[in-house]
Structures are given as C-alpha cells and as structure tokens.
Design a protein around this motif. Structure first.
Motif: not given
Length: 281
Positions: A40, A42, A44, A120, A123-124
C-alpha cells in the motif's frame, strides 16, 4: 544440515526455473519464495528491517506460480514459501493451492507461513491486524481438515464453512510440513501448537541460546522437540556459528539471495555453496 536459497522472484530476478536448477546442481536442498500481495501507498507499520522498503517487496511475483516453475524444472529440490501470508488469504482456496503444488512437485512442498507485519496490506484484504494470529491459526486448522477429510468442515470465530468436498489432497501425508515463522516466545509457541517446525524471525540475540528453551517448551506441551524442524532464514555467513547451530539441532539454513540477474545471483549461490561444503564437511 540442509541448505536452501530464498528470493523475491520478480520480472528482473533470475528466473525461478533457472535458479532452481542451479541450486539443485550444487546440492542445495530447497528453494523458497517470499510473498507480499501488494504494498500500500500508506504505511501504518514500519519496515521491520529499518529504513526504506526494498524494491523487490513491491515487485514480487505470486510465490505459488514461481515455485511451480521451479518444481517443473527440477526433480529432487524442495520448494517452499518463506513465508505465505495465510492470514490475508482465503483458507479454502489456499488449501487447494498447497495441495495442487504438492501434487505438481511430487510431494516436495514446504509450507512456510507467517502472520506478517504490514497492517495496511492486511486491511486491504479485510484482515484485522490485531487478530491476525488467531486468523492464521484458524486458517491452518481449517486447511488441515480439508487436506485430511473427504468431507471437511470448520467452525471457528473467523474461518467457518459447512461440509465441503475439496480436491486434490496433498501427496505428503497427512499434509506438507507447516513451518511457522515468528519470534520468541510467541512465534515459538504457535509453531509448537499447530506447526511442524519453527522459523525464528526478529530474534534478539543468538538464536542458539533460545533453542534449549524452545525444546523445553515443546516437551511441556507434549511435543517431541525432534519432530519440530528449525529453519534459519538469512543467517550470517559464519561457518563456526552454523556448525554450532547444526549441533543444536537446526535442520536447515536458508540463504537470502538477491532479486537480481543471473551473474550476481549465481555469485551469491556459489559463495553459499562453499559455506555449505565447509559446514557439512
């Protein structure tokens, strides 16, 4: 002690089939493919290795595809995932992938698994980071049902399905070795609970000092420590230390190879081949 080579297979790395043949010709036991479905934009969670995330993490091929090519190019070389991120995969489909590649390879697959670090990315896929290890355990428990029963069902908190028929079944019985990656003590406990071996990762200090503790944990849990393979990923090129690991019961060492062209990759393979010769002399 067995030796293997691991790599992120990419469009610019040495092709899987060529690397596999080179490893087999030099007496290596296994070839391993790393996995990230994507990276991703992003972030985290920081990269555990520190600094910027290396480019091959972005570019890696699907490990099952690369390892199938490796299996078809060899006859004895084992093929393994290092590691498969089962917590962000569908358990039923992954069970079929594992059984299929074990069939294609004639029973040469080693199922290295891990809970991952990239929040991330998980979570995708709809995976909750905080409960990823529970999902990993339930996924493996569900796959074992699929691999060993003509009519399988599983009812966990996260993975659940009513009776199903799912083939093929693995060549290896009851299923390919499940090698659980993780640190000490939590990853070690997971390996003892539902694995066939442990891949120590992110271990502070000398892992050799932890092996007696791991073996004691296994005995306390009713497991024979000798039945749990220890696989070291990416150790230092220190012959004396590797000999010590062998004496302590480490079954295999897997060298991290560059995701690069033939010349640089084979140079690394040859350096490790010499280390393998000295350790096993």
């Amino acid at each position: 002690m067995h030796f293997g080579g691991a790599v992120f297979f990419t469009e610019y790395s040495m092709p899987a089939q060529d690397l596999a043949r080179a490893l087999e010709e030099r007496g290596f036991e296994s070839v391993w493919a790393a996995e990230h479905s994507h990276i991703p934009a992003s972030r985290k969670t920081p990269f555990p290795g520190g600094g910027d995330l290396p480019k091959p993490y972005y570019d890696g091929m699907d490990p099952f595809v690369a390892l199938t090519a490796a299996a078809c190019a060899t006859t004895t070389l084992k093929i393994g995932t290092a590691v498969c991120l089962v917590q962000q995969r569908d358990a039923i489909q992954t069970a079929k992938l594992v059984a299929s590649i074990d069939q294609v390879s004639g029973g040469r697959f080693l199922f290295g698994i891990g809970g991952g670090w990239n929040q991330d990315e998980m979570e995708n896929h709809g995976t909750v980071y905080a409960t990823r290890f529970k999902r990993m355990r339930e996924s493996i428990e569900a796959m074992k049902e699929i691999w060993t029963r003509p009519k399988a069902e599983y009812h966990g908190e996260m993975i659940r399905f009513d009776p199903i028929y799912a083939w093929p079944k693995p060549v290896q019985k009851p299923y390919p070795p499940i090698l659980v990656g993780g640190g000490f003590p939590h990853g070690a406990r997971r390996a003892i609970r539902y694995g066939d071996g442990w891949i120590p990762v992110s271990v502070l200090g000398d892992v050799g000092d932890l092996l007696p503790q791991f073996q004691a944990m296994a005995r306390d849990a009713g497991r024979d420590p000798a039945s749990l393979e220890i696989t070291m990923m990416g150790p230092a090129r220190d012959v004396d230390k590797l000999k010590r690991f062998a004496d302590l019961g480490v079954r295999r060492v897997v060298a991290m190879l560059p995701s690069d062209g033939r010349d640089k990759t084979l140079a690394s393979v040859d350096r490790w081949a010499e280390i393998m010769r000295q350790v096993n002399a």
